[in-house]
Design a protein around this motif. Structure first.
Motif, short mmCIF file in Angstrom:
data_model
loop_
_atom_site.label_atom_id
_atom_site.label_comp_id
_atom_site.label_asym_id
_atom_site.label_seq_id
_atom_site.Cartn_x
_atom_site.Cartn_y
_atom_site.Cartn_z
N ARG A 20 0.70 -1.26 0.10
CA ARG A 20 0.05 -0.05 -0.08
C ARG A 20 0.97 1.21 0.03
NH1 ARG A 20 -2.51 1.02 5.47
NH2 ARG A 20 -0.64 1.75 5.91
N ASP A 21 1.88 1.45 1.01
CA ASP A 21 2.62 2.57 1.17
C ASP A 21 3.45 2.81 -0.08
OD1 ASP A 21 1.13 3.00 3.21
OD2 ASP A 21 2.65 2.58 4.70
N SER A 22 4.20 1.76 -0.72
CA SER A 22 5.13 1.59 -1.64
C SER A 22 4.38 2.11 -2.86
CB SER A 22 6.05 0.70 -1.86
OG SER A 22 5.07 -0.51 -2.00
N HIS A 23 3.43 1.73 -3.22
CA HIS A 23 2.53 1.92 -4.39
C HIS A 23 1.67 3.53 -4.17
CE1 HIS A 23 4.03 -1.21 -6.57
NE2 HIS A 23 4.02 -2.06 -5.56
N ARG A 24 1.38 3.57 -3.21
CA ARG A 24 0.94 5.10 -2.81
C ARG A 24 1.71 6.26 -3.28
NH1 ARG A 24 1.93 8.33 1.92
NH2 ARG A 24 0.44 9.96 1.99
N ALA A 25 3.34 5.85 -2.75
CA ALA A 25 4.17 6.92 -3.25
C ALA A 25 4.55 6.84 -4.63
CB ALA A 25 5.59 6.55 -2.26
N ALA A 26 4.40 5.59 -5.37
CA ALA A 26 4.64 5.69 -6.59
C ALA A 26 3.78 6.35 -7.36
CB ALA A 26 4.87 4.03 -7.01
N ALA A 27 2.42 5.98 -7.02
CA ALA A 27 1.31 6.64 -7.64
C ALA A 27 1.47 8.37 -7.71
CB ALA A 27 0.07 6.51 -7.02
N ALA A 28 1.93 8.79 -6.37
CA ALA A 28 2.03 10.38 -6.16
C ALA A 28 3.14 10.80 -7.10
CB ALA A 28 2.46 10.40 -4.58
N HIS A 29 4.28 9.99 -7.10
CA HIS A 29 5.41 10.59 -8.00
C HIS A 29 4.94 10.49 -9.40
CE1 HIS A 29 8.60 11.55 -5.27
NE2 HIS A 29 8.21 10.54 -4.34
N HIS A 30 4.11 9.62 -9.89
CA HIS A 30 3.33 9.66 -11.51
C HIS A 30 2.50 10.94 -11.66
CE1 HIS A 30 4.99 6.25 -13.34
NE2 HIS A 30 5.07 5.39 -12.46
N THR B 110 9.37 1.29 8.29
CA THR B 110 7.81 2.15 8.28
C THR B 110 8.48 3.68 8.15
OG1 THR B 110 8.99 1.99 10.82
CG2 THR B 110 7.07 0.55 10.16
N GLY B 111 7.46 4.41 8.13
CA GLY B 111 7.77 5.93 7.90
C GLY B 111 7.74 6.37 6.61
N HIS B 112 7.46 7.49 6.48
CA HIS B 112 7.11 7.98 5.10
C HIS B 112 8.32 8.29 3.81
CE1 HIS B 112 5.17 10.83 2.15
NE2 HIS B 112 6.13 11.41 2.27
N ASP B 113 9.64 8.55 4.79
CA ASP B 113 10.59 8.97 4.13
C ASP B 113 11.24 7.60 3.07
OD1 ASP B 113 10.33 11.31 4.62
OD2 ASP B 113 12.22 11.39 6.08
N ALA B 114 11.18 6.43 3.81
CA ALA B 114 11.57 5.40 3.11
C ALA B 114 10.76 5.04 1.97
CB ALA B 114 11.52 4.22 3.96
N TYR B 115 9.50 5.21 2.13
CA TYR B 115 8.42 4.86 0.96
C TYR B 115 8.32 6.06 -0.35
CZ TYR B 115 6.65 0.97 3.75
OH TYR B 115 6.58 -0.25 4.28
N ASP B 116 8.60 7.10 0.38
CA ASP B 116 8.77 8.28 -0.63
C ASP B 116 9.87 8.00 -1.64
OD1 ASP B 116 7.58 10.85 -1.69
OD2 ASP B 116 9.69 11.48 -1.08
N LEU B 117 10.95 7.68 -1.04
CA LEU B 117 11.96 7.21 -1.89
C LEU B 117 11.85 6.21 -2.76
CD1 LEU B 117 14.91 8.91 -1.86
CD2 LEU B 117 15.73 6.96 -0.37
N MET B 118 11.32 5.18 -2.20
CA MET B 118 10.99 3.80 -3.00
C MET B 118 10.06 4.25 -4.40
SD MET B 118 9.54 0.48 -1.24
CE MET B 118 10.42 0.98 0.67
N GLY B 119 8.98 5.08 -3.80
CA GLY B 119 7.88 5.50 -4.91
C GLY B 119 8.45 6.21 -5.93
N GLN B 120 9.40 7.13 -5.70
CA GLN B 120 10.29 8.00 -6.56
C GLN B 120 11.06 6.99 -7.58
OE1 GLN B 120 12.87 10.72 -4.73
NE2 GLN B 120 13.00 11.88 -6.35
N ARG B 121 11.59 5.96 -7.05
CA ARG B 121 12.51 5.08 -7.96
C ARG B 121 11.62 4.28 -8.67
NH1 ARG B 121 15.19 2.02 -3.80
NH2 ARG B 121 13.59 0.52 -4.22
N MET B 122 10.32 3.77 -8.19
CA MET B 122 9.69 3.14 -8.95
C MET B 122 9.03 3.82 -10.13
SD MET B 122 8.01 1.11 -5.49
CE MET B 122 6.29 0.51 -6.18
N ALA B 123 8.68 4.95 -9.88
CA ALA B 123 8.09 6.06 -10.74
C ALA B 123 9.11 6.39 -12.07
CB ALA B 123 7.63 7.09 -10.29
#
Lengths: 130, 205
Positions: A13-23, A108-121
């Motif tokens: 949920r949190d990693s793809h939330r971040a990826a979607a946001a970065h897209h 856990t924590g927003h920053d790790a997922y935000d970075l992951m999402g950015q990379r996935m995007a």
């Protein structure tokens, strides 16, 4: 993200939330609105129809009927988009069980997922060559 | 494939069915159609996005056939049992047929699908199927105790890894297949497909 959220798989949920946001140029507010309730989020009819098919796929492939498909088509979705929706929702019903079944350690924590999402995007899902 | 009436029923997505990309699956479909044979409409899904479904076929072959501490027959039984929980008729019949071939016991496979507890399957194997049914229904309800119970029944971690990967993969297939409307085939066609899956596996390259 919607499928993983309903399946209660926090990592997906949190990693793809971040990826979607970065897209979507960093629009976490829109992504979170969809997560809370796709019926009230400010998205197109087409996307709302596709998310409704994704939720049915999550509950079980048999829930999807030819009427659901016809509705999505009437809202402007192509067969490719409908197929990809089914494929993605189904794939996350696998990934969610893979991650939870193997009791994967997840950050856990927003920053790790935000970075992951950015990379996935930006880079997608195939790891770069070393 | 059996020489019968072509598969009844179409996918929900004629745009997918009408657009097979060149490759192994399109060749299979063309051959079946030219002979008026029934064929597995999952081929239409594989042919539509041939570029990346080829990796799915390789993944499936590895998950179900890679030599490990859990037999391919039992992995096919997990695939059939998971598909049965998810009410995917096509996948249940396809993998029940493959399991029956590999285990050499069609009666056992039907008994397991009808009533796992009353079936003569070994207790150690029942434990594995109960585990897969639990996480198929509620993926986030799994806890470490579920896995230690399997380890206590002398399943090693590699076997548990393959069991988990198998039921997770079929939670994908069941939805992809049922969500796009892939129809069940006749009993004869499913039996023939089961024999082919047992003998040659999932690679079509």
């Amino acid at each position: 993200m919607s499928v993983s959220s309903a399946n209660d798989c926090h990592f997906c949920r949190d990693s793809h939330r971040a990826a979607a946001a970065h897209h979507l140029e960093g629009d976490y507010a829109l992504v979170d609105a969809v997560r809370r309730d796709p019926r009230t989020a400010p998205i197109s009819h087409k996307l709302r129809s596709l998310l409704s098919i994704a939720e049915k796929v999550r509950q079980g492939g048999k829930q999807v009927t030819s009427e659901d498909v016809a509705r999505a088509r009437a809202d402007g979705a192509t067969d490719l988009e409908i197929h990809d929706t089914v494929l993605i929702a189904a794939a996350f019903c696998m990934y969610n069980r893979y991650v939870d079944g193997l009791a994967t350690w997840t950050p856990t924590g927003h920053d790790a997922y935000d970075l992951m999402g950015q990379r996935m995007a930006k880079q997608g899902y195939v790891p770069p060559n070393p | 494939m059996s020489r019968r009436t072509p598969s009844v029923g179409a996918l929900y997505l004629p745009g997918v069915e009408a657009d097979p990309k060149p490759g192994a699956y399109r060749a299979l479909i063309d051959t079946a159609k030219s002979q008026n044979d029934e064929y597995s409409k999952i081929w239409d899904l594989f042919a539509f996005q041939q570029d990346f479904t080829i990796h799915l076929a390789r993944f499936t072959q590895g998950v179900l056939r890679q030599p490990t501490t859990i037999s391919p027959g039992l992995r096919e039984l997990i695939a059939a049992y998971t598909s049965h929980q998810n009410e995917c008729g096509f996948c249940t019949r396809a993998h029940a047929a493959a399991a029956a071939e590999l285990l050499g016991d069609e009666a056992l496979v039907s008994q397991v699908l009808q009533d796992l507890e009353q079936s003569p399957l070994e207790e150690k194997e029942k434990l594995l199927l109960r585990f897969t049914a639990k996480v198929t229904k509620n993926p986030s309800f799994l806890h470490a105790g579920d896995v230690t119970a399997l380890q206590s029944a002398s399943w090693d971690d590699e076997a548990i890894y393959y069991a988990i990967t198998t039921y997770a993969l079929f939670n994908f297939y069941n939805r992809w297949i049922a969500g796009t409307g892939v129809p069940e085939m006749t009993g004869q066609a499913h039996r023939e497909q089961g024999r082919s899956l047992a003998a040659r596996g999932y690679l079509r390259e």
